[in-house]
Each structure stands twice: as structure tokens, then as C-alpha cells.
Design a protein around this motif. Sequence first.
Motif, mmCIF file in Angstrom:
data_model
loop_
_atom_site.group_PDB
_atom_site.id
_atom_site.type_symbol
_atom_site.label_atom_id
_atom_site.label_comp_id
_atom_site.label_asym_id
_atom_site.label_seq_id
_atom_site.Cartn_x
_atom_site.Cartn_y
_atom_site.Cartn_z
ATOM 1 N N THR A 24 -3.355 3.720 -12.456
ATOM 2 C CA THR A 24 -2.879 3.909 -11.083
ATOM 3 C C THR A 24 -4.044 3.901 -10.111
ATOM 4 O O THR A 24 -3.968 3.315 -9.023
ATOM 5 C CB THR A 24 -2.103 5.230 -10.964
ATOM 6 N N ARG A 25 -5.128 4.555 -10.492
ATOM 7 C CA ARG A 25 -6.316 4.585 -9.625
ATOM 8 C C ARG A 25 -6.890 3.185 -9.452
ATOM 9 O O ARG A 25 -7.288 2.793 -8.343
ATOM 10 C CB ARG A 25 -7.366 5.527 -10.224
ATOM 11 N N GLU A 26 -6.924 2.404 -10.535
ATOM 12 C CA GLU A 26 -7.431 1.035 -10.444
ATOM 13 C C GLU A 26 -6.540 0.170 -9.559
ATOM 14 O O GLU A 26 -7.021 -0.628 -8.754
ATOM 15 C CB GLU A 26 -7.556 0.426 -11.841
ATOM 16 N N ILE A 27 -5.214 0.336 -9.721
ATOM 17 C CA ILE A 27 -4.282 -0.418 -8.872
ATOM 18 C C ILE A 27 -4.489 -0.044 -7.413
ATOM 19 O O ILE A 27 -4.525 -0.904 -6.523
ATOM 20 C CB ILE A 27 -2.827 -0.149 -9.307
ATOM 21 N N GLN A 28 -4.640 1.244 -7.162
ATOM 22 C CA GLN A 28 -4.819 1.706 -5.789
ATOM 23 C C GLN A 28 -6.118 1.153 -5.191
ATOM 24 O O GLN A 28 -6.131 0.674 -4.047
ATOM 25 C CB GLN A 28 -4.848 3.231 -5.762
ATOM 26 N N ASP A 29 -7.197 1.188 -5.958
ATOM 27 C CA ASP A 29 -8.472 0.649 -5.468
ATOM 28 C C ASP A 29 -8.367 -0.852 -5.201
ATOM 29 O O ASP A 29 -8.914 -1.356 -4.206
ATOM 30 C CB ASP A 29 -9.591 0.929 -6.480
ATOM 31 N N SER A 30 -7.663 -1.562 -6.079
ATOM 32 C CA SER A 30 -7.524 -3.009 -5.908
ATOM 33 C C SER A 30 -6.700 -3.348 -4.671
ATOM 34 O O SER A 30 -7.030 -4.255 -3.910
ATOM 35 C CB SER A 30 -6.879 -3.632 -7.146
ATOM 36 N N VAL A 31 -5.615 -2.596 -4.464
ATOM 37 C CA VAL A 31 -4.775 -2.844 -3.294
ATOM 38 C C VAL A 31 -5.529 -2.513 -2.016
ATOM 39 O O VAL A 31 -5.438 -3.231 -1.011
ATOM 40 C CB VAL A 31 -3.466 -2.033 -3.392
ATOM 41 N N ILE A 86 0.834 -1.200 0.000
ATOM 42 C CA ILE A 86 0.000 0.000 0.000
ATOM 43 C C ILE A 86 0.872 1.253 0.000
ATOM 44 O O ILE A 86 0.587 2.237 -0.700
ATOM 45 C CB ILE A 86 -0.950 -0.015 1.212
ATOM 46 N N ASN A 87 1.951 1.232 0.787
ATOM 47 C CA ASN A 87 2.857 2.386 0.812
ATOM 48 C C ASN A 87 3.496 2.613 -0.559
ATOM 49 O O ASN A 87 3.637 3.754 -1.016
ATOM 50 C CB ASN A 87 3.937 2.183 1.869
ATOM 51 N N LEU A 88 3.882 1.525 -1.215
ATOM 52 C CA LEU A 88 4.487 1.652 -2.548
ATOM 53 C C LEU A 88 3.486 2.193 -3.562
ATOM 54 O O LEU A 88 3.826 3.021 -4.412
ATOM 55 C CB LEU A 88 5.028 0.295 -3.007
ATOM 56 N N VAL A 89 2.241 1.723 -3.468
ATOM 57 C CA VAL A 89 1.210 2.233 -4.376
ATOM 58 C C VAL A 89 0.960 3.711 -4.102
ATOM 59 O O VAL A 89 0.746 4.513 -5.022
ATOM 60 C CB VAL A 89 -0.086 1.416 -4.231
ATOM 61 N N GLY A 90 1.007 4.094 -2.815
ATOM 62 C CA GLY A 90 0.859 5.508 -2.474
ATOM 63 C C GLY A 90 1.959 6.357 -3.089
ATOM 64 O O GLY A 90 1.704 7.448 -3.632
ATOM 65 N N GLU A 91 3.183 5.860 -3.027
ATOM 66 C CA GLU A 91 4.293 6.576 -3.654
ATOM 67 C C GLU A 91 4.121 6.632 -5.168
ATOM 68 O O GLU A 91 4.461 7.634 -5.817
ATOM 69 C CB GLU A 91 5.617 5.896 -3.304
ATOM 70 N N LEU A 92 3.568 5.545 -5.735
ATOM 71 C CA LEU A 92 3.307 5.526 -7.176
ATOM 72 C C LEU A 92 2.295 6.604 -7.546
ATOM 73 O O LEU A 92 2.450 7.303 -8.557
ATOM 74 C CB LEU A 92 2.797 4.147 -7.595
ATOM 75 N N VAL A 93 1.252 6.758 -6.728
ATOM 76 C CA VAL A 93 0.235 7.780 -6.982
ATOM 77 C C VAL A 93 0.853 9.176 -6.922
ATOM 78 O O VAL A 93 0.584 10.036 -7.774
ATOM 79 C CB VAL A 93 -0.913 7.654 -5.958
ATOM 80 N N ILE A 94 1.707 9.406 -5.920
ATOM 81 C CA ILE A 94 2.343 10.718 -5.775
ATOM 82 C C ILE A 94 3.245 11.017 -6.970
ATOM 83 O O ILE A 94 3.209 12.119 -7.547
ATOM 84 C CB ILE A 94 3.140 10.774 -4.459
ATOM 85 N N ASN A 95 4.050 10.048 -7.371
ATOM 86 C CA ASN A 95 4.949 10.264 -8.514
ATOM 87 C C ASN A 95 4.185 10.453 -9.804
ATOM 88 O O ASN A 95 4.591 11.242 -10.668
ATOM 89 C CB ASN A 95 5.916 9.087 -8.631
ATOM 90 N N GLN A 96 3.085 9.731 -9.954
ATOM 91 C CA GLN A 96 2.259 9.913 -11.150
ATOM 92 C C GLN A 96 1.676 11.322 -11.187
ATOM 93 O O GLN A 96 1.645 11.972 -12.242
ATOM 94 C CB GLN A 96 1.144 8.854 -11.151
ATOM 95 N N ALA A 97 1.249 11.823 -10.022
ATOM 96 C CA ALA A 97 0.711 13.182 -9.961
ATOM 97 C C ALA A 97 1.790 14.218 -10.262
ATOM 98 O O ALA A 97 1.543 15.216 -10.967
ATOM 99 C CB ALA A 97 0.101 13.436 -8.580
#
Length: 744
Positions: A397-404, A358-369
Motif C-alpha cells: 500500500t505504501r509503495e502504491i501510494q508513493d507511486s501514485v 489519489i483519493n481512492l489510494v487514500g481510502e485504501l490506506v485508511i482501510n488498510q490501517a
Amino acid sequence: MDMNEIKEIFFQECEEQLAELESGLLKMNDGDRDPETVNAVFRAVHSIKGGAGAFGLDDLVAFAHVFETTLDCVRSNKLEPGPEVMKVMLKSADVLADLVTASRDGGSVDESRSSGLVKELEALANGDMPAPSAAPVAAAKPAAPAPVAAAPSDDSGFQPIPFTFDDFGGEEQDESLSTFDVTFKPRRELYSKGNEAALLLRDLSRLGEMSINCNMEDLPPLDDLDPEGAYFDWTIQIKAEKGEEGIRQVFEFAEWDCDLDIKLREPEAAAVTEELPMVPVPFDLSALDDGSDAPDQTVAAAVEAADTATSVLKAAASAAKPEKKETPAAAAAAAAAQANNAAGQTIRVDLDRVDRLINLVGELVINQAMLSQSVIENDATGTSAVNMGLEELQQLTREIQDSVMAIRAQPVKPVFQRMSRIVREVADMVGKSIRLVTEGENTEVDKTVIDKLAEPLTHMIRNAVDHGIESPEKRAAAGKEPEGTIKLTAKHRSGRIVIELVDDGAGINRERVRQKAIDNELIAADANLTDEEIDNLIFAPGFSTADKISDISGRGVGMDVVKRSIQALGGRISITSRPGQGSTFTMSLPLTLAVLDGMVVTVAGQTLVVPLTAIVETLQPEAQHIHSFGANQRLISIRNSFCPLVDVGRILNFRGTQANPIDGVALLVESEGGGQRALMVDAIQGQRQVVIKSLEANYTHVPGIAAATILGDGRVALILDVDAVVAASRGQSLKQEMSLAVAG
């Protein structure tokens, strides 16, 4: 995998079995008499007992054994699960859970409590129970089992031969021993799990004199034989020294993988059996033990022949199977069955691994933004291939985040079940009769929220039992049922989870609450408070209306803890009460503590994020709708009603003077008490999903700020604590809020 890992898996499974046990007992307590419910309860205790025995947890095994025996009486209709019986069962489930916890953590359980329940369970199983509802034996002559006939021959030329084992050649048995009819039919699961029917029969033979009849009528022709199937079943008559309990112990690890029926044979029935034509063959099943003496040659030959025949049949069928053509319909059915089996498969994953993901996906969301922000700044038209690719990346990214996040989502059922025990224990302590009703147990929320929800719910339940529900005498005098009811519900609403705790007690005594607040100098004697404000006084630190200090209440610790715990989760709590009818506590919580849908706003040059779930609507104030009163108070007129204006920049000390409302934007928000406030901000930048970062864990607690996040341009933005800001607008400063929180 070492023994410690296996033991850890056992305790994880115990948690699941205890949840199943609690759920089933509560259904039975509500009148559910479905045999499957009773069997599920029995299986839960049986599974815990079996696993505990493998690890030498003697105390757990001993208690589970007595509990299991009593449940078996219920399962066999020898014991009616009435209210008093279920009361003992529910207490026993609590002690079983304590024993599991003690076995895992190395603690201990109150021996007097557990031994007292053991005596109650034994009394229920051995005498204090209604007689089984069965017709007298003399009413009908027992039907004797039909002699076994040879199955008709098939085209393969194979002729199954019935055989019977009798006369085990042991010492002469006591004629007074009870005789049991046992029907044992293995399922294919029994063999796939490593069990062996012959070994079970060997163990059974040690209990006493036994006659066995093997039925092979279900054995199919060779072409149709499934090498993994189970076609034999056995009819057994045994004089068991240890009775039915001893027989069941033989099959305790295989009982769920076979059809097992055990009936006590009356003397008349036993006499009829002796007249049946049987083919006795001397057979010593104990010879199956490794290292034992060689059995009689005739018996050995018979057993070997039977085993060899079965093995040859299965091997031949296995070899012949591939040559047999399968129809398209059968193939489709097999594929569907395989798909269904695969859909229900689950795996256990360490929670730390999920947190890291979840933390990695959060970082992915931040970097994507951040990447999107950079591209937007350098591409004025917004039509480049890179820009379009980033839009697709944003969606993925949003789909990955929702799935995680869905991986962490769990039903609130375990927490709700835990509250059932709290109700029982506290009700017994105060001498009240209270029933807990739950709804929406399968409502899912982030596991972090669930873990932190148990403490505030426990305080609220104890408060409802001790203060909310009246004694049976007072309820009867008020025309109510002597048994009180507490209803606990969970449901999703507007992207949040709403949990309600409703009791049908006396409601909040507002006069008493007000006087207690005056005595404690929480309010002035001439304070003019609404009913809502009086009700919310119970959340003040140190506030309590209890006359005596006890194990339950009176220490001034409780509802203030609830409020702080809920606020720490980013939620809010409100109260509604009706004198004489009861009270309702409503908690609104975010579904997750990892991400947040928010409105990004600007206040005095600072960037803030306001949780979207708190915003009702946005307004552009006009001069004719702004009204002033007092020195610094202003109202905004919204659809023929007035709502207080709250300058966020002034509350947070971002500026020393109040801003002009006409130059900014008003966000209409809901406060914890159900009222509304209009938060004044300078401008709205946009709406986006942000990753929540704990400010307290990485820096320190900041009054009025719930958490922080990282925006697409790399800047840190603070997430506004709407409830704290609204509370400050009512006259209590944020510094007071913080000092009260620290003091509490």
C-alpha cells in the motif's frame, strides 16, 4: 475525437512550446549562442504558428510569423542577439503567450502593445541589424555543383539513372529576380508523417523558374534497401518572386523532417551554373494537383516511371527483408533501441482522473490501517499468518501510494519561468534594471502545491523589484552594479521543499518599518522588538511602507497575503535581511497536500497529529530542567539553552489550567521565524503516515488546526497547525489569528 478535443490538445502543446521558448530565450539572454538553443526557440514559435493556422487563429498566426522571421535572422547569423535585441525577443514571447491565452479563453490583447512589438521585430529583421559576417563574393569563385554521375551498378543489375527537370514552360520570368540554391534531402520521418517530396516540389515550382537535379547516389542495392527509408535528395536552382521567405513557407511543415539549405546565388555564380551540362526535360509539377489538366505525355511517362521504380524497389525490398537473417548483435541493438524509445514515451491524463486515483489510494490506506488495527487487537502474539500478510499489504500500500503521488509530482520550472516575466514587466514600470537567476527548476513537488505557489511568489517578486532593489542611480552611488539581481532557488530538505528568494538590494529599513507599525498602532511605541520581529512586521495585514499608491504597491495588500497563502499550504515563511546588502525570504512547504508523516499524540483526552517535519526532537522533561517566570510562563533547559514551554491543551482550550510538564512529553519544534518552542503533550501514541482531509472544506476553519485525518481505529484526528500554536504562545490568541485572517 472531435475538433474541440484536438484544439484542446493544441493549447496544451502551446504551453509546452511557450515554456521551451521562455527557457531558450533566457539562455540566449545569458549569452548562450549554441545553435541548438536558437533552433529550439525558432521551432517553438514555428510550431505555435503552424497549429494556430490550422484553427484559423489569425492574430496569433500574424504575430508568430513576424516573430519567427526575426528569429530566423538570428538563426542564420544575420542578427546578433545582443541585449537590446533580446529585450525585444523576451517581450515578444510575453505577447505571444498572451495571444495564446486570448485564443483559448476568448479574451483580447492590448493591440497597441502587440503592434508596437511587430514594428520593432520588423525593424530588426529588415535593417536594424549588423551585416552578416561573410566573406565578399569576389574573394573566392563559387564552386559549381558537380555533374551528376550514374551510380555504379550492383549485383542486382539495377542501374539508377540520374534525371533533371528544367524549363517549366511558364511565362517568361523577370531576369532581375534573385536566384537561390536549395538543397532538399528528406529524412524517413518526412514520409512517415504523410508528407510527399513530389508535392513539396510542385508547390516550390509555383514560386518561379526552377531547375531540379535529383541525386540517387545513396540508393542501396536491392537486398539492403529499407522500404521506409529516404534515399533521394534534390539540388534546386530557383528564381523566386517571394525570396527566401517564400521558399521556407513551402517547407514550413516539413522543415524539421528534412535537411534543407537555402542560399542566395550571386550573379557570378548564376552565370557559372548556366554552363553546367544538364538534361532538360519538360515537366509541369502543377499536374500533380487533383483535377488538373493532363501533363505532357513524355513528362507523365518519366514521372510515372520514376514513381513506379521506387515503389517496386520498396515493395521488393519489403518482401525480401524477412528472408535476410539478422545477426545476434544487430538483434540486440534493435531491442535496445526499441526499449530506449519505449522508455521515453508519455501520455496525457486528465488531472481529475489522477485526483480520483489519489483519493481512492487514500481510502485504501485508511482501510488498510483499520484492518491492521483490528487484527492487532485480536491477535496478542502478532505472529498469525493474517498479521504477516497484513504487514506485506502495508508495504504494498505504501509503495502504491508513493507511486501514485509521484504521478502528480512536477518540476517547479513553469512557475519559475512565469516569474521572469513578472520581473521584466515590473522592472520596466519602475525604471530599474533587474536580472532574475533561477536554480533548482527541476525540483519536483505536488502539482497542487505548484498551482498555489504562483500567487505568493508573484507578490514576493513584485515586492522585491519595487521595494528591495534600488534604482540604478542609488546602486551606483552605493558602489553596486547598476543592474540588480534576484535569485530564486528550490531544493528538497528533510521531506519538504524549500524555496528561497534573495535580492541584493538595500535590505529592510527597520527604523522605517518600526515607525510605520507604531503609526498604524500595530505595536506600542515603547515595544522592545528584535530585528527578526521587526522584519516580520511586514506580514501584518494592511502594512505597507510605500509613500504612494500605484499599480504595484501602496494598497496595503501583499505580504500578508503571502503569509496566509503559505500557511494554507501547510508551510512557513521567514525573513533574514542585511542592511545595504539585501534580503532573503525562505519558504518551507510540504511536498504534497495529500499525505503526511506525523506523530500521533494525546492532549487532554484528544488525539492530535503533529507534522513530523516540524519536530526536531522529543524530550521527557525533568523537574530540575523546568524554570518558571512571570505568572504563567515556563522554560525548559536544553543543552545549556532555554526554550519556552507551550501547553498545547491550554492553547487549544482543551483544559482550563496548565498541565504539569513532568507528567507529559515535550516536542521540540521549529517555528516560522526560525526560533524553537517545546510543545507539551500528554503522551505519544506513535509515528505513522496519514491521509490529509480538508477540515475547512468539510466543516469550517478551526484556529490552531491545519486539517484532519482518519486513524486506523476509525476515529477522526486533528492535524496541529504548529505555526499558529507557536504564534499564540507569543501572546496573540488563536481568535485574534482567525480574526486577522478574516479581515485580511
